[in-house]
Scaffold this motif. Structure first.
Motif, PDB file in Angstrom:
ATOM      1  N   VAL A  14      31.975   4.092  47.145  1.00  0.00           N
ATOM      2  CA  VAL A  14      32.195   2.790  46.523  1.00  0.00           C
ATOM      3  C   VAL A  14      33.519   2.812  45.774  1.00  0.00           C
ATOM      4  O   VAL A  14      33.801   3.750  45.012  1.00  0.00           O
ATOM      5  N   VAL A  15      34.337   1.783  45.964  1.00  0.00           N
ATOM      6  CA  VAL A  15      35.559   1.600  45.191  1.00  0.00           C
ATOM      7  C   VAL A  15      35.318   0.463  44.209  1.00  0.00           C
ATOM      8  O   VAL A  15      35.034  -0.665  44.609  1.00  0.00           O
ATOM      9  N   ASP A  16      35.427   0.784  42.930  1.00  0.00           N
ATOM     10  CA  ASP A  16      35.159  -0.188  41.865  1.00  0.00           C
ATOM     11  C   ASP A  16      36.479  -0.711  41.319  1.00  0.00           C
ATOM     12  O   ASP A  16      37.178  -0.015  40.578  1.00  0.00           O
ATOM     13  N   LEU A  17      36.811  -1.947  41.698  1.00  0.00           N
ATOM     14  CA  LEU A  17      38.021  -2.611  41.188  1.00  0.00           C
ATOM     15  C   LEU A  17      37.673  -3.611  40.099  1.00  0.00           C
ATOM     16  O   LEU A  17      38.525  -4.399  39.682  1.00  0.00           O
ATOM     17  N   SER A  18      36.438  -3.603  39.620  1.00  0.00           N
ATOM     18  CA  SER A  18      35.982  -4.577  38.639  1.00  0.00           C
ATOM     19  C   SER A  18      36.150  -4.045  37.224  1.00  0.00           C
ATOM     20  O   SER A  18      36.478  -2.877  37.004  1.00  0.00           O
ATOM     21  N   THR A  53      28.225  -1.083  39.994  1.00  0.00           N
ATOM     22  CA  THR A  53      28.712   0.186  40.520  1.00  0.00           C
ATOM     23  C   THR A  53      28.059   1.370  39.814  1.00  0.00           C
ATOM     24  O   THR A  53      27.843   2.419  40.429  1.00  0.00           O
ATOM     25  N   MET A  54      27.728   1.227  38.524  1.00  0.00           N
ATOM     26  CA  MET A  54      26.980   2.294  37.857  1.00  0.00           C
ATOM     27  C   MET A  54      25.605   2.462  38.494  1.00  0.00           C
ATOM     28  O   MET A  54      25.134   3.591  38.695  1.00  0.00           O
ATOM     29  N   VAL A  66      33.849  -3.389  45.046  1.00  0.00           N
ATOM     30  CA  VAL A  66      33.360  -4.397  44.102  1.00  0.00           C
ATOM     31  C   VAL A  66      34.532  -4.864  43.262  1.00  0.00           C
ATOM     32  O   VAL A  66      35.297  -4.053  42.728  1.00  0.00           O
ATOM     33  N   GLU A  67      34.713  -6.179  43.163  1.00  0.00           N
ATOM     34  CA  GLU A  67      35.807  -6.727  42.356  1.00  0.00           C
ATOM     35  C   GLU A  67      35.375  -8.032  41.710  1.00  0.00           C
ATOM     36  O   GLU A  67      34.455  -8.709  42.176  1.00  0.00           O
ATOM     37  N   ASN A  68      36.053  -8.354  40.608  1.00  0.00           N
ATOM     38  CA  ASN A  68      35.838  -9.643  39.950  1.00  0.00           C
ATOM     39  C   ASN A  68      37.174 -10.307  39.633  1.00  0.00           C
ATOM     40  O   ASN A  68      37.383 -10.846  38.556  1.00  0.00           O
ATOM     41  N   PHE A  69      38.075 -10.261  40.619  1.00  0.00           N
ATOM     42  CA  PHE A  69      39.373 -10.897  40.451  1.00  0.00           C
ATOM     43  C   PHE A  69      39.196 -12.402  40.277  1.00  0.00           C
ATOM     44  O   PHE A  69      38.371 -13.022  40.955  1.00  0.00           O
ATOM     45  N   ARG A  70      40.006 -12.960  39.418  1.00  0.00           N
ATOM     46  CA  ARG A  70      39.950 -14.408  39.216  1.00  0.00           C
ATOM     47  C   ARG A  70      40.406 -15.111  40.490  1.00  0.00           C
ATOM     48  O   ARG A  70      41.428 -14.733  41.081  1.00  0.00           O
ATOM     49  N   LEU A 116      23.833  -6.338  43.078  1.00  0.00           N
ATOM     50  CA  LEU A 116      23.293  -5.076  43.586  1.00  0.00           C
ATOM     51  C   LEU A 116      22.372  -5.320  44.779  1.00  0.00           C
ATOM     52  O   LEU A 116      22.428  -4.607  45.782  1.00  0.00           O
ATOM     53  N   ILE A 117      21.527  -6.345  44.669  1.00  0.00           N
ATOM     54  CA  ILE A 117      20.663  -6.707  45.799  1.00  0.00           C
ATOM     55  C   ILE A 117      21.506  -7.089  47.008  1.00  0.00           C
ATOM     56  O   ILE A 117      21.216  -6.699  48.148  1.00  0.00           O
ATOM     57  N   GLY A 118      22.569  -7.863  46.770  1.00  0.00           N
ATOM     58  CA  GLY A 118      23.431  -8.276  47.872  1.00  0.00           C
ATOM     59  C   GLY A 118      24.103  -7.107  48.567  1.00  0.00           C
ATOM     60  O   GLY A 118      24.159  -7.040  49.802  1.00  0.00           O
ATOM     61  N   VAL A 119      24.616  -6.155  47.787  1.00  0.00           N
ATOM     62  CA  VAL A 119      25.297  -4.999  48.368  1.00  0.00           C
ATOM     63  C   VAL A 119      24.337  -4.150  49.187  1.00  0.00           C
ATOM     64  O   VAL A 119      24.627  -3.780  50.340  1.00  0.00           O
TER      65      VAL A 119
END
Length: 415
Positions: free
Chosen positions: A15-19, A28-29, A99-103, A182-185
């Motif tokens: 997993v790459v966490d960009l959030s 991601t945790m 996983v990201e939360n970019f605007r 998490l459910i979606g992933v």
């Protein structure tokens, strides 16, 4: 010593966490708790903003950061630089999930657009978490947890009837989005086993709050009436709330008429069970104020401990309202194994709340502590094929300071 991994259903998933902040990092945790290898990519100058969200602090970081980032490896990269983006693409080439939360509309959202990523990495699952979702008039609005609680209705339902709106004690906007994400992933990973292809998964703080309306939504759809705040009360059950005793408050939760008759008998008020205003739950909801006044007049005469012991013996659902220190010392918490220790490189033993699901009777272990900023940069970049000179150039490229520069929190405390 850190616990050795046992229950690890996601072992082998990268997993790459960009959030940053809470919703994405909590996803991601959780994936790390389940055995995934999670690489957390942070900006060299300060890293995840929650590292500075304090006090309280514990070691170099705020406890807020420590709550949502265990089990990960931290790499510092400037995502806006070509060198940083090239390094992230090397990570994505071998990743299963990002996983990201970019605007929406930001330069980073454009740089890591899923259409482009899926063409290069067709098996990649991308989770995007936003404030208000990918469509609609609020799509581009920024948002924090409290914005979600207010805009999606939770604050209108929380607080005393004659008091101001109150936010929930937990970050329900962020955490709800994290759990649905998490459910979606995990669902997308299951589907990938059938199709061989990843996909774009989205959720938002706003959508997740709507999903948790549950009975509030169906009640409004049926009646068209705007619900109000009930304090600790329940819109559809009475008595089902916190009540004052002589030395504090405690909760009674009567979910059916038989339990109400038990409650009346235990309180030596059998006549209440035959009062036409209170015979059925429908009656009790209609006459909530009258019944609560009677209950409060009786319950205020003795202590929380007395009433919990008395009603508990009679099978009436009841509990004191525990503070966190009492929860963490509770024998039930200990029996479930929900508190774990893990070694942190600067703090030493660090207590954490464990993952709340067991597999074959085993709870996933807390494998590693939340990383310090850039703790694993050199190791991870070496794994990607960078040489020592390239690593040094990459880590020093985006800022005139070292990637190990002191954290804003540390500067405040004179470190």
């Amino acid at each position: 010593m850190s616990e050795q991994p046992t229950a690890a259903p996601l072992a082998g998933i990268k997993v790459v966490d960009l959030s940053k902040i809470l919703a994405g990092p909590y996803v991601t945790m959780s994936l790390a708790d389940l055995g995934a290898d999670v690489i957390k990519v942070e900006h060299p100058d300060g890293g995840d903003p929650t590292r500075g969200w304090g006090p309280p602090f514990n070691g170099p970081d705020a406890t807020y950061y420590l709550a949502a980032n265990r089990g990960k490896r931290s790499v510092t990269l400037d995502l806006k630089s070509p060198l940083g983006q090239e390094a992230v693409h090397r990570l994505l080439a071998t990743a299963d999930v990002v996983v990201e939360n970019f605007r929406p509309g930001s330069s980073l959202a454009r740089a890591f657009d899923y259409k482009d990523l899926s063409a290069r990495y067709p098996r990649l699952v991308l989770l995007h978490i936003s404030a208000f979702g990918d469509h609609g008039p609020l799509r581009d609005e920024p948002g924090y947890d409290m914005i979600a609680q207010a805009s999606a209705g939770l604050m209108s339902l929380t607080g005393e009837p004659d008091g101001p709106p109150v936010k929930a004690g937990y970050a329900m906007g962020d955490l709800a989005a994290a759990l649905f994400g998490l459910i979606g992933v995990t669902s997308a990973l299951v589907e990938r086993e059938r199709t061989g292809r990843g996909q774009y998964v989205t959720t938002s703080l706003y959508e997740s709050q709507l999903a948790l309306h549950i009975n509030w939504a169906t009640g409004y759809f049926a009646t068209g009436e705007r619900p109000g705040r009930l304090g600790s009360g329940h819109p559809s059950l009475v008595p089902y709330q916190a009540y004052p005793a002589a030395d504090g408050h405690f909760v009674i939760a009567v979910g059916n008429d038989a339990l109400f008759r038990r409650l009346c008998a235990a309180l030596r008020q059998p006549q209440w069970a035959d009062d036409p205003r209170f015979v059925t739950n429908r009656d009790r909801v209609a006459n909530r104020a009258a019944l609560n006044a009677k209950l409060q007049a009786v319950l205020v005469d003795d202590t929380v401990a007395h009433w919990c012991a008395l009603l508990g013996r009679e099978g009436v659902p009841v509990t004191p309202i525990r503070h966190l220190d009492e929860v963490y010392d509770c024998p039930q918490t200990e029996a479930l194994g929900m508190l774990r220790h893990v070694d942190h490189p600067t703090i030493g033993p660090l207590r954490q709340i464990a993952f709340p699901v067991t597999f074959r009777g085993e709870r996933p272990p807390v494998r590693t502590a939340p990383p310090t900023l850039g703790q694993h940069s050199r190791d991870v970049l070496a794994e990607l094929g960078y040489g020592e000179a390239e690593i040094t150039r990459l880590l020093d490229h985006s800022t005139p300071h070292s990637h190990q520069r002191s954290h804003p929190r540390s500067r405040q405390r004179g470190a």
